[in-house]
Design a protein around this motif. Structure first.
Motif, PDB file in Angstrom:
ATOM      1  N   CYS A 137      -5.527   8.753   1.102  1.00 20.49           N
ATOM      2  CA  CYS A 137      -5.175   9.029  -0.303  1.00 20.49           C
ATOM      3  C   CYS A 137      -5.822   7.959  -1.174  1.00 20.49           C
ATOM      4  CB  CYS A 137      -3.655   9.013  -0.456  1.00 20.49           C
ATOM      5  SG  CYS A 137      -3.125   8.819  -2.155  1.00 20.49           S
ATOM      6  N   MET A 138      -6.632   8.383  -2.125  1.00 19.75           N
ATOM      7  CA  MET A 138      -7.405   7.412  -2.900  1.00 19.75           C
ATOM      8  C   MET A 138      -6.536   6.609  -3.865  1.00 19.75           C
ATOM      9  SD  MET A 138      -9.999   7.970  -1.292  1.00 19.75           S
ATOM     10  CE  MET A 138     -11.153   6.815  -1.962  1.00 19.75           C
ATOM     11  N   VAL A 139      -5.421   7.185  -4.315  1.00 16.98           N
ATOM     12  CA  VAL A 139      -4.521   6.405  -5.163  1.00 16.98           C
ATOM     13  C   VAL A 139      -3.920   5.267  -4.332  1.00 16.98           C
ATOM     14  CG1 VAL A 139      -2.551   6.494  -6.712  1.00 16.98           C
ATOM     15  CG2 VAL A 139      -3.995   8.505  -6.460  1.00 16.98           C
ATOM     16  N   SER A 140      -3.563   5.575  -3.096  1.00 18.25           N
ATOM     17  CA  SER A 140      -3.003   4.543  -2.222  1.00 18.25           C
ATOM     18  C   SER A 140      -4.035   3.471  -1.902  1.00 18.25           C
ATOM     19  CB  SER A 140      -2.502   5.150  -0.913  1.00 18.25           C
ATOM     20  OG  SER A 140      -1.580   6.156  -1.165  1.00 18.25           O
ATOM     21  N   VAL A 141      -5.306   3.896  -1.768  1.00 15.01           N
ATOM     22  CA  VAL A 141      -6.367   2.925  -1.500  1.00 15.01           C
ATOM     23  C   VAL A 141      -6.480   1.945  -2.671  1.00 15.01           C
ATOM     24  CG1 VAL A 141      -8.868   2.651  -1.276  1.00 15.01           C
ATOM     25  CG2 VAL A 141      -7.681   4.368   0.088  1.00 15.01           C
ATOM     26  N   ALA A 142      -6.503   2.497  -3.899  1.00 15.07           N
ATOM     27  CA  ALA A 142      -6.591   1.632  -5.077  1.00 15.07           C
ATOM     28  C   ALA A 142      -5.382   0.707  -5.128  1.00 15.07           C
ATOM     29  CB  ALA A 142      -6.663   2.492  -6.347  1.00 15.07           C
ATOM     30  N   LYS A 143      -4.219   1.242  -4.777  1.00 15.24           N
ATOM     31  CA  LYS A 143      -2.991   0.444  -4.794  1.00 15.24           C
ATOM     32  C   LYS A 143      -3.076  -0.685  -3.762  1.00 15.24           C
ATOM     33  CE  LYS A 143       1.575   1.302  -3.438  1.00 15.24           C
ATOM     34  NZ  LYS A 143       2.739   2.182  -3.264  1.00 15.24           N
ATOM     35  N   PHE A 144      -3.642  -0.370  -2.591  1.00  9.10           N
ATOM     36  CA  PHE A 144      -3.792  -1.394  -1.550  1.00  9.10           C
ATOM     37  C   PHE A 144      -4.605  -2.584  -2.068  1.00  9.10           C
ATOM     38  CE2 PHE A 144      -6.740  -3.234   1.524  1.00  9.10           C
ATOM     39  CZ  PHE A 144      -5.849  -3.831   2.412  1.00  9.10           C
ATOM     40  N   THR A 203      -5.176  -8.135  -4.785  1.00  6.31           N
ATOM     41  CA  THR A 203      -5.578  -9.036  -5.875  1.00  6.31           C
ATOM     42  C   THR A 203      -4.376  -9.655  -6.567  1.00  6.31           C
ATOM     43  OG1 THR A 203      -6.255  -6.953  -6.871  1.00  6.31           O
ATOM     44  CG2 THR A 203      -7.880  -8.666  -6.802  1.00  6.31           C
ATOM     45  N   VAL A 204      -3.283  -8.902  -6.681  1.00  3.11           N
ATOM     46  CA  VAL A 204      -2.090  -9.472  -7.308  1.00  3.11           C
ATOM     47  C   VAL A 204      -1.632 -10.674  -6.480  1.00  3.11           C
ATOM     48  CG1 VAL A 204       0.352  -9.064  -7.768  1.00  3.11           C
ATOM     49  CG2 VAL A 204      -1.330  -7.383  -8.477  1.00  3.11           C
ATOM     50  N   GLU A 205      -1.633 -10.482  -5.171  1.00  2.00           N
ATOM     51  CA  GLU A 205      -1.245 -11.546  -4.246  1.00  2.00           C
ATOM     52  C   GLU A 205      -2.180 -12.753  -4.358  1.00  2.00           C
ATOM     53  OE1 GLU A 205       1.278 -12.614  -0.926  1.00  2.00           O
ATOM     54  OE2 GLU A 205       1.359 -10.996  -2.369  1.00  2.00           O
ATOM     55  N   GLU A 206      -3.482 -12.483  -4.519  1.00  2.00           N
ATOM     56  CA  GLU A 206      -4.488 -13.543  -4.468  1.00  2.00           C
ATOM     57  C   GLU A 206      -4.843 -14.135  -5.825  1.00  2.00           C
ATOM     58  OE1 GLU A 206      -5.642 -15.041  -1.909  1.00  2.00           O
ATOM     59  OE2 GLU A 206      -4.853 -13.756  -0.326  1.00  2.00           O
ATOM     60  N   LYS A 260      -0.889  -7.088 -12.310  1.00  2.00           N
ATOM     61  CA  LYS A 260       0.471  -6.737 -11.903  1.00  2.00           C
ATOM     62  C   LYS A 260       0.881  -5.408 -12.546  1.00  2.00           C
ATOM     63  CE  LYS A 260       4.579  -7.672 -10.139  1.00  2.00           C
ATOM     64  NZ  LYS A 260       4.752  -7.570  -8.691  1.00  2.00           N
ATOM     65  N   ARG A 261       0.537  -5.268 -13.838  1.00  2.00           N
ATOM     66  CA  ARG A 261       0.870  -4.004 -14.536  1.00  2.00           C
ATOM     67  C   ARG A 261       0.082  -2.835 -13.944  1.00  2.00           C
ATOM     68  NH1 ARG A 261       4.132  -7.244 -17.107  1.00  2.00           N
ATOM     69  NH2 ARG A 261       5.064  -6.984 -15.050  1.00  2.00           N
ATOM     70  N   LEU A 314       0.167   2.165 -10.635  1.00  2.00           N
ATOM     71  CA  LEU A 314      -0.249   2.880  -9.419  1.00  2.00           C
ATOM     72  C   LEU A 314       0.955   3.180  -8.528  1.00  2.00           C
ATOM     73  CD1 LEU A 314      -3.477   0.879  -8.608  1.00  2.00           C
ATOM     74  CD2 LEU A 314      -3.377   3.269  -9.273  1.00  2.00           C
ATOM     75  N   ASP A 315       1.854   2.226  -8.464  1.00  2.00           N
ATOM     76  CA  ASP A 315       3.036   2.406  -7.633  1.00  2.00           C
ATOM     77  C   ASP A 315       3.861   3.591  -8.138  1.00  2.00           C
ATOM     78  OD1 ASP A 315       4.584   1.498  -5.432  1.00  2.00           O
ATOM     79  OD2 ASP A 315       6.082   0.784  -6.878  1.00  2.00           O
TER      80      ASP A 315
END
Lengths: 592, 132
Positions: free
Chosen positions: A433-440, A445-448, A461-462, A467-468
């Protein structure tokens, strides 16, 4: 004699197993089983013309062999010694049949320059490196060339930074060489942080001396006597081999004072990173080495002016350095004859994801994605359909079917909405699922994000939250516009490369898979069947025989029904774990 | 300790080291010298290359086969780890994939002892810089 039958997944799908069986049976029928053996091999990297059968010792290369060709191969080739002409490969350029595969180098789409010694030499033995021309380039530079001449060779070769940016290496060296200072530094960036990328680790583990030699050459060119390798502590084997290599080079006098009697001094030390993605950015990397927080700063000043400890510093990536010694020895013209007009040489890629031949490859620039994925990579796992390939890691984008035939180089990938990056290639099939890929990637990046600038810290973060919501079926069409707008704001305003590129996975999936986003927000459906919140498990009453296997395996007792009668799933209790789906032997459970 | 004092020194060293490697590769010594390289990068070790290397060292000695077993870096065939390269005297080097103890035993018994190939060969699918 030996008959090698390709057992790669691609050839297997086109009946290579049955070819092997037929050949064995045919040999046995002619009582030749002791004279010639049938052997199954790994992928030949030539899946387009598969199945492949190669005959040894004469190196005959048969393509597109069918099981019914087996008797002819045995009768003609093995018994009478005559090649089966119609199965020989035809050289597309010369329109001639190729009898001996030693003459078909052109089918080998890979060319190893940076990986030249990986898998050949013992990385812990400097003698094996020297036997393969090791340190000859350093010797040549120190005794025959002055720094500017050496820089000119690198400039003329067209080598561009392999860490992702693609900045011309020779120009970088020249700028650092022109800045005057009492001390300068050469830094090797071994902080490989993209998920799914392992090129630099493999080079350091397989051929550490090539990086050491190139760093010394760079030191000579820019006037630095000190080198530092910034390597992540998560690479213990690479660190160990690099340490051994540095010590051996010191013992041989190839690092240290007065190298080869030329008066040139150079030594290398290691600095360990704690695995922060942002520290791959050169200013953040330098701060981290200085013992400060790994945060980027504005450029200019560039490291070439004020870098490590405020001194001119040249930062190059591992793979960039590994290319340098062959360029010096074989010449700029040789190197620039490989690749495309603006991107010279080769690139190492780490193939991962839903691809058959997961591995490390090195290909000339200008090869197409199709060749990489379907020839060298052996195609998509389990015969599924290709959907997209992610290049450039969290800073890159997804490329699709329509991009398969563009020649891979720095500029073409950017034009297609992705980037070369450090060389990770993650292949996705119809089930992703490409939305899930973008979310991954956003999650990554949010983490890093180091948190220094607000666009990256708050904006990403937003983006992630939007995406979530979409993957949970709570998104709206307006959210898609919001995603796009916010992405552009972050790209335009973030401080460093991390933030400026982090929205790329969102933008490229929006561009290439807009319908999939719409399906999530309008129809509340995930076409790939990945987003749990959007799935519903139901039992087809026609197919259900009432065996109770599903009900017995449901961890939350959401399934009810009488024995030998159709069962039912209560959607309010169901946690969508998929246990029933796995257990049902009658394909009665549907995901809708 | 040997120190490389000049480029001429280094060139001399290369010649002699190449001759040494050649000797090892061509097995010009009286006995047949088999050369085996085990791909020992992180990926290989994680899939069991170390076990295979220990097994090869032990078994080759037990079975009285004169062989040199060395480690090397990643050969790039991550999907087929552990991978080993076997070079018999007078033959091209051959890479075998998916090598566990059982496969290693088969390689010793069939290929190294009798020159019979076994399943699991990985064809060379790239050009090296020496070809150009």
């Amino acid at each position: 004699m030996h008959l090698l039958v390709c057992g790669g997944t691609g050839c297997r799908a086109s009946a290579s197993d049955s070819i092997a069986e037929k050949l064995k049976a045919e040999l046995a029928a002619n009582n030749l089983q002791d004279e010639a053996q049938v052997i199954q091999t790994g992928c030949f990297g030539f899946c387009e013309k598969g199945p492949i059968v190669k005959v040894l010792p004469d190196n005959t290369f048969y393509t597109q062999v069918k099981p019914e060709d087996a008797p002819e191969i045995v009768k003609e080739h093995i018994i009478k010694g005559r090649k089966v002409e119609r199965l020989l490969y035809v050289d597309p350029a010369k329109k001639q049949k190729v009898e001996d595969s030693k003459h078909m180098g052109f089918y080998r789409k890979q060319m190893r320059i940076a990986l030249r010694n990986c898998g050949f030499i013992n990385p812990e033995n400097i003698d094996e490196y020297i036997a393969r021309d090791g340190y000859q380039a350093l010797g040549k530079v120190l005794t025959e060339l002055d720094p500017q001449q050496t820089i000119d060779i690198i400039k003329k070769s067209g080598l561009r930074g392999r860490g992702g940016g693609g900045f011309p290496t020779g120009i970088k060296w020249e700028i650092a060489s022109k800045n005057k200072a009492d001390q300068k530094y050469v830094v090797c960036n071994a902080d490989e942080g993209d998920p799914g990328a392992f090129m630099d680790r493999s080079i350091l583990e397989g051929d550490p001396h090539s990086v050491i030699e190139a760093m010394a050459i760079c030191g000579y060119c820019i006037g630095a006597s000190k080198g530092l390798v910034y390597i992540r502590a998560e690479y213990p084997l690479a660190i160990q081999r690099l340490r051994i290599a540095i010590n051996q080079a010191r013992e041989y006098g190839l690092l240290g004072n007065d190298i080869m009697g030329t008066g040139f001094n150079f030594d290398i030390n290691l600095r360990y990173g704690a695995g922060a993605f942002v520290c791959g950015e050169e200013t953040a990397l330098i701060h981290s080495m200085e013992g400060l927080r790994g945060e980027p700063t504005n450029k200019p000043p560039f490291p070439a002016e004020r870098g490590y400890m405020g001194k001119p510093t040249n930062v190059n990536n591992v793979e960039t350095f590994a290319n340098v010694p062959p360029i010096i020895l074989k010449g700029a013209d040789w190197y620039s004859s490989i690749g495309t007009e603006k991107s010279k040489g080769t690139k190492v890629f780490a193939l991962a994801g839903k691809i058959n031949n997961v591995g490390l490859i090195e290909v000339p620039m200008g090869i197409t994605l199709r060749e990489v994925i379907f020839e060298i990579g052996g195609g998509i796992k389990n015969g599924k359909k290709f959907k997209a390939v992610q290049t450039g890691g969290p800073s890159g984008g997804c490329l699709t079917e329509k991009h398969l035939d563009i020649p891979i180089d720095f500029d073409n990938l950017i034009a297609a909405g992705s980037m070369m990056g450090s060389g990770g290639m993650i292949v996705m099939d119809e089930d992703d699922c490409m939305v899930s890929v973008a979310k991954f990637y956003l999650d990554f990046t949010v983490e890093e994000s180091c948190g220094k600038c607000s666009p990256c810290r708050i904006g990403n973060k937003r983006l992630y939250e939007l995406l979530d919501r979409i993957t949970k079926g709570e998104g709206t069409l307006e959210d898609l516009d919001r995603l796009r707008n916010l992405s552009h704001v972050i790209k335009d305003t973030a401080l460093c490369g991390l933030g400026q590129t982090s929205p790329n996975p969102v933008l490229s999936t929006l561009d290439n898979f807009y319908d999939e986003y719409v399906a999530h927000v309008v129809d509340k459906k995930c076409p790939a069947g990945q987003c749990k919140s959007l799935l519903r498990y139901v039992i087809d009453p026609e197919a259900c025989v009432g065996c109770t296997a599903c009900a017995r395996n449901c961890p939350v007792n959401a399934i009810s029904g009488e024995r030998k009668k159709p069962h039912e799933i209560n959607p309010d209790i169901c946690i969508k774990c998929g246990a029933c789906y796995e257990k049902c032997k009658f394909d009665a459970i549907r995901i809708i | 300790m040997i120190k490389v004092k000049s480029l001429a020194d280094l060139k001399k060293m290369r010649e002699s080291l190449q001759a040494k490697v050649d000797l090892r590769e061509k097995g010009e010594a009286a006995e047949n010298l088999v050369q085996i390289k085990v791909a020992m990068a992180t990926c290989g070790i994680a899939s069991g290359a170390k076990v295979v290397m220990d097994y090869l060292l032990e078994e080759l000695e037990k079975r009285g086969i004169n062989a040199v077993v060395t480690q090397t870096g990643c050969m790039g065939y991550c999907y087929a780890e552990p991978t080993i390269e076997v070079k018999l005297p007078d033959a091209d080097a051959i890479v075998f994939g998916y090598v566990d103890k059982k496969k290693a035993d088969e390689i010793i018994e069939k290929y190294i002892k009798n020159g019979e190939l076994v399943d699991g060969i990985i064809p060379v699918n790239y050009e090296s810089i020496d070809d150009k």
